[in-house]
Motif scaffolding. Structure first.
Motif, PDB file in Angstrom:
ATOM      1  N   THR A 101       0.840  -1.194   0.000  1.00 33.27           N
ATOM      2  CA  THR A 101       0.000   0.000   0.000  1.00 33.27           C
ATOM      3  C   THR A 101       0.880   1.251   0.000  1.00 33.27           C
ATOM      4  O   THR A 101       0.608   2.219  -0.715  1.00 33.27           O
ATOM      5  N   ASP A 119      -8.289   5.072  -9.980  1.00 35.37           N
ATOM      6  CA  ASP A 119      -8.554   4.740  -8.580  1.00 35.37           C
ATOM      7  C   ASP A 119      -8.284   5.871  -7.593  1.00 35.37           C
ATOM      8  O   ASP A 119      -8.528   5.710  -6.396  1.00 35.37           O
ATOM      9  N   ASP A 120      -7.721   6.977  -8.072  1.00 36.62           N
ATOM     10  CA  ASP A 120      -7.289   8.049  -7.173  1.00 36.62           C
ATOM     11  C   ASP A 120      -6.333   7.484  -6.126  1.00 36.62           C
ATOM     12  O   ASP A 120      -6.471   7.725  -4.924  1.00 36.62           O
ATOM     13  N   SER A 121      -5.354   6.716  -6.594  1.00 36.54           N
ATOM     14  CA  SER A 121      -4.448   5.982  -5.700  1.00 36.54           C
ATOM     15  C   SER A 121      -3.530   6.885  -4.896  1.00 36.54           C
ATOM     16  O   SER A 121      -2.973   6.451  -3.883  1.00 36.54           O
ATOM     17  N   ASN A 123      -4.439   9.581  -3.341  1.00 37.03           N
ATOM     18  CA  ASN A 123      -5.239  10.357  -2.399  1.00 37.03           C
ATOM     19  C   ASN A 123      -4.705  10.145  -0.981  1.00 37.03           C
ATOM     20  O   ASN A 123      -4.770   9.033  -0.451  1.00 37.03           O
ATOM     21  N   GLU A 126      -7.325   8.661   1.652  1.00 42.65           N
ATOM     22  CA  GLU A 126      -7.570   7.225   1.504  1.00 42.65           C
ATOM     23  C   GLU A 126      -6.367   6.411   1.964  1.00 42.65           C
ATOM     24  O   GLU A 126      -6.520   5.335   2.537  1.00 42.65           O
ATOM     25  N   LEU A 129      -6.409   6.152   5.681  1.00 42.00           N
ATOM     26  CA  LEU A 129      -7.511   5.320   6.182  1.00 42.00           C
ATOM     27  C   LEU A 129      -7.475   3.899   5.629  1.00 42.00           C
ATOM     28  O   LEU A 129      -8.471   3.177   5.706  1.00 42.00           O
ATOM     29  N   ALA A 130      -6.323   3.490   5.102  1.00 39.64           N
ATOM     30  CA  ALA A 130      -6.246   2.211   4.397  1.00 39.64           C
ATOM     31  C   ALA A 130      -6.635   1.020   5.276  1.00 39.64           C
ATOM     32  O   ALA A 130      -7.203   0.041   4.792  1.00 39.64           O
ATOM     33  N   LEU A 133     -10.503   1.451   5.227  1.00 42.56           N
ATOM     34  CA  LEU A 133     -11.050   1.421   3.866  1.00 42.56           C
ATOM     35  C   LEU A 133      -9.942   0.925   2.950  1.00 42.56           C
ATOM     36  O   LEU A 133      -9.177   1.713   2.396  1.00 42.56           O
ATOM     37  N   GLY A 135      -7.401  -0.219   0.122  1.00 46.02           N
ATOM     38  CA  GLY A 135      -7.177   0.380  -1.180  1.00 46.02           C
ATOM     39  C   GLY A 135      -7.728  -0.448  -2.319  1.00 46.02           C
ATOM     40  O   GLY A 135      -8.050  -1.632  -2.171  1.00 46.02           O
ATOM     41  N   TRP A 139      -6.820  -4.620  -1.580  1.00 45.16           N
ATOM     42  CA  TRP A 139      -7.875  -5.092  -0.681  1.00 45.16           C
ATOM     43  C   TRP A 139      -7.954  -6.616  -0.618  1.00 45.16           C
ATOM     44  O   TRP A 139      -8.395  -7.179   0.389  1.00 45.16           O
ATOM     45  N   GLY A 182     -18.067   1.922   1.226  1.00 41.83           N
ATOM     46  CA  GLY A 182     -16.828   1.516   0.576  1.00 41.83           C
ATOM     47  C   GLY A 182     -17.027   0.287  -0.291  1.00 41.83           C
ATOM     48  O   GLY A 182     -17.545  -0.730   0.164  1.00 41.83           O
TER      49      GLY A 182
END
Length: 346
Positions: A101, A119-121, A123, A126, A129-130, A133, A135, A139, A182
């Motif tokens: 991640t 995916d807005d990877s 961000n 995010e 908060l991995a 939520l 990634g 995931w 999510g």
């Protein structure tokens, strides 16, 4: 088997039986690579509508089959003590989840233009908060660790109750009757059932694989396509249980196909690939993003737009495996294995 569905393993049990499971894993990882390639191409407006539709239809197969295979490999570790489970299943997958991640976030934040990434990877919210939520591409590792804990906790419960409850959850979430925050949590709620089927119903699954033949594979594919077509035409996917039924039909078809192709000489590369899914899963998205930085500027003829995803899948797979070999040779095995101080010791 420490990593189950993702680990490169040399163990052999009943020869052909392991071969078909590896073939199923190989098929699944190729479908995952294709899914991501089409996803990126769709973002750049270069994916034909028919390819996008086919990719969406294959959602009933690729991850349910992957989790079924994972469950087939998990029975041994989950029958052991909590110490074994926490080391071999939870610590291993969470370690990979955490480190990759960070790698993915850093790579997309520094190398990949935002216009390329669907995916807005990069961000930062995010990323922070991995753990709550997971990634968009990591995931699966998170889910394998979580499912191991859940399966261990549920061991005292009757199998019928475990499968019934997880099946009901999958049916409700799949129909949209139960919504979770999510999309990754939604995926996990739908896929726990298939992990538990692999874990508890190994014998029936193996019997299904043993029934394979060219005719049965052809009939299964026809039934799978027909069932999906009926569901789409009559708008049945929002009916609780229909999406789950379509996934079950697709997975059964995948098992029959994997068992059939594993017996053939030209199916050996798929079996071989199924034993090396981990580096492909972890690395291919990085190469895909680099390739798309250049590809997104191309004006593709119709024929090339249809052919490109089929070309990208073997290229990305080969690049991922080559990168893995170079990293291991350079001493970076820790990117793919749990450090010795965290690994299980008898």
């Amino acid at each position: 088997m420490t990593a189950g569905v993702l680990e490169n393993t040399g163990q052999v049990t009943a020869g052909r039986r392991l071969d078909w499971v590896d073939a199923a894993k190989g098929m699944s990882i190729l479908l995952v690579v294709a899914h991501h390639a089409i996803w990126f191409l769709q973002r750049s407006g270069q994916a034909p509508a028919a390819i996008v539709a086919a990719n969406e239809a294959l959602a009933s197969l690729r991850m349910p089959l992957f989790f079924l295979a994972s469950g087939l490999f998990a029975a041994g570790p989950l029958a052991a003590s909590w110490r074994v489970v926490l080391h071999k299943r939870v610590a291993f997958f969470l370690y990979l989840f955490a480190i990759w991640t960070v790698i993915r976030f850093t790579f997309f934040a520094t190398v990949v233009p935002p216009v390329v990434d669907p995916d807005d990877s990069a961000n930062p919210v995010e990323f922070a908060l991995a753990l709550f939520l997971p990634g968009p591409s990591m995931w699966f590792l998170y889910a394998l660790a979580l499912f191991a804990v859940l399966a261990k906790l549920m061991r005292p419960l009757p199998v019928w109750l475990q499968l019934g409850a997880s099946g009901l959850l999958s049916a409700l979430v799949g129909a949209g009757a139960l919504e979770l925050d999510g999309s990754r949590w939604t995926y996990m709620a739908r896929l726990l059932f298939f992990f538990l089927v692999g874990l508890h119903a190994r014998t029936p699954v193996e019997r299904l694989a043993g029934l394979t033949s060219v005719l049965r594979v052809a009939l299964a594919v026809a039934g799978c396509v027909g069932a999906a077509g009926v569901a789409v035409v009559f708008g049945l996917r929002t009916v609780p249980g229909v999406a789950l039924a379509l996934q079950c039909i697709a997975v059964a078809t995948g098992v029959l196909f994997a068992a059939w192709i594993a017996r053939l000489r030209f199916g050996r590369p798929l079996v071989h690939l199924g034993r090396r899914t981990l580096p492909i899963y972890l690395i291919h998205m990085l190469w895909l993003a680099l390739i798309m930085i250049g590809v997104r500027h191309l004006e593709l003829p119709t024929a090339a737009a249809y052919a490109l995803p089929f070309v990208m899948v073997p290229v990305l797979t080969a690049l991922a495996l080559l990168t893995h070999r170079l990293l291991v040779a350079a001493g970076a095995r820790w990117l793919f294995e749990l450090p010795p101080r965290l690994a299980y010791r008898r």
